[in-house]
Design an enzyme around this catalytic site. Sequence first.
Site, short mmCIF file in Angstrom:
data_model
loop_
_atom_site.label_atom_id
_atom_site.label_comp_id
_atom_site.label_asym_id
_atom_site.label_seq_id
_atom_site.Cartn_x
_atom_site.Cartn_y
_atom_site.Cartn_z
N CYS A 80 10.41 39.73 -3.59
CA CYS A 80 10.69 40.75 -4.60
C CYS A 80 12.21 40.99 -4.74
CB CYS A 80 9.90 42.01 -4.30
SG CYS A 80 9.53 42.92 -5.80
N HIS A 175 4.50 41.20 -2.52
CA HIS A 175 4.81 41.72 -1.18
C HIS A 175 3.81 41.21 -0.13
CE1 HIS A 175 7.93 44.79 -2.12
NE2 HIS A 175 7.46 44.55 -3.34
N GLU A 177 4.05 41.12 2.93
CA GLU A 177 4.06 41.96 4.14
C GLU A 177 3.04 43.09 4.03
OE1 GLU A 177 6.22 42.07 1.75
OE2 GLU A 177 6.93 44.13 1.43
N1 GLN Z 1 12.45 46.36 -9.12
C1 GLN Z 1 13.15 46.06 -7.89
C2 GLN Z 1 14.51 45.46 -8.18
O1 GLN Z 1 14.80 45.16 -9.28
C3 GLN Z 1 12.37 45.11 -7.03
C4 GLN Z 1 11.08 45.76 -6.60
C5 GLN Z 1 10.63 45.40 -5.25
O2 GLN Z 1 11.32 44.81 -4.43
N2 GLN Z 1 9.44 45.84 -4.95
O3 GLN Z 1 15.31 45.32 -7.29
#
Ligand code: GLN
Length: 197
Positions: A80, A175, A177
């Site tokens: 992410c 995610h 995790e």
């Molecule tokens: N929206 C977040 C970003 O742009 C990422 C979201 C996340 O890591 N769950 O950094």
Amino acid sequence: MTVPVGVLALQGDFEAHGAALARLGIDSRPVRTAEEVRASAGLVLPGGESTTMWKLMEGTGIAEAIVAVARRGDPLFVTCAGAILSARRITSPDRDGLGLLDATAVRNAYGRQLDSAVVTLTDLDRSVLGGEPLEAVFIRAPKLADLGPGVEVLARRNGDPVLVRDGNLVAATFHPELAADARVYDLVFGAAAARAA
Ligand code: GLN
């Protein structure tokens, strides 16, 4: 004594990654300085807020240390916000990333309504992940676009790549995790765990 995997612990979901690695018998520790990053046998860059992470890394040498660990061929698992940091290009705001993942990270690409979801992924590279569907938790996830020719797509959500591999780096826009499924970690650290055993 084996060298632990470093989990970048500036901000975000680093504790859950530590717990997931421990469940798999992989030794890890949270890392917060350039020295600690360099001294790690592989890295996890967790989810969180990439704009905050950039601010916290400014002037610390951590970005350069992450690149050095990647260049020496250690396993990198980026999820992410971590995948956003690793990308070649990033949108909104537009900027360069660390250039470790040959792709553009389109931030918050699912829009407000759909921004967080638990999705059962069935469009998988079966030769790598096997045939069982993969539960994936998406939280304000980015999309990965403009993938370079060396990037393998291992899972898709509605056609969009959500799990990819670029050499020694594996990136998930979701995610892992937060899910019990160990397959994604095995993909990154399986060989390392086998070596340590
Ligand atoms: N929206 C977040 C970003 O742009 C990422 C979201 C996340 O890591 N769950 O950094």
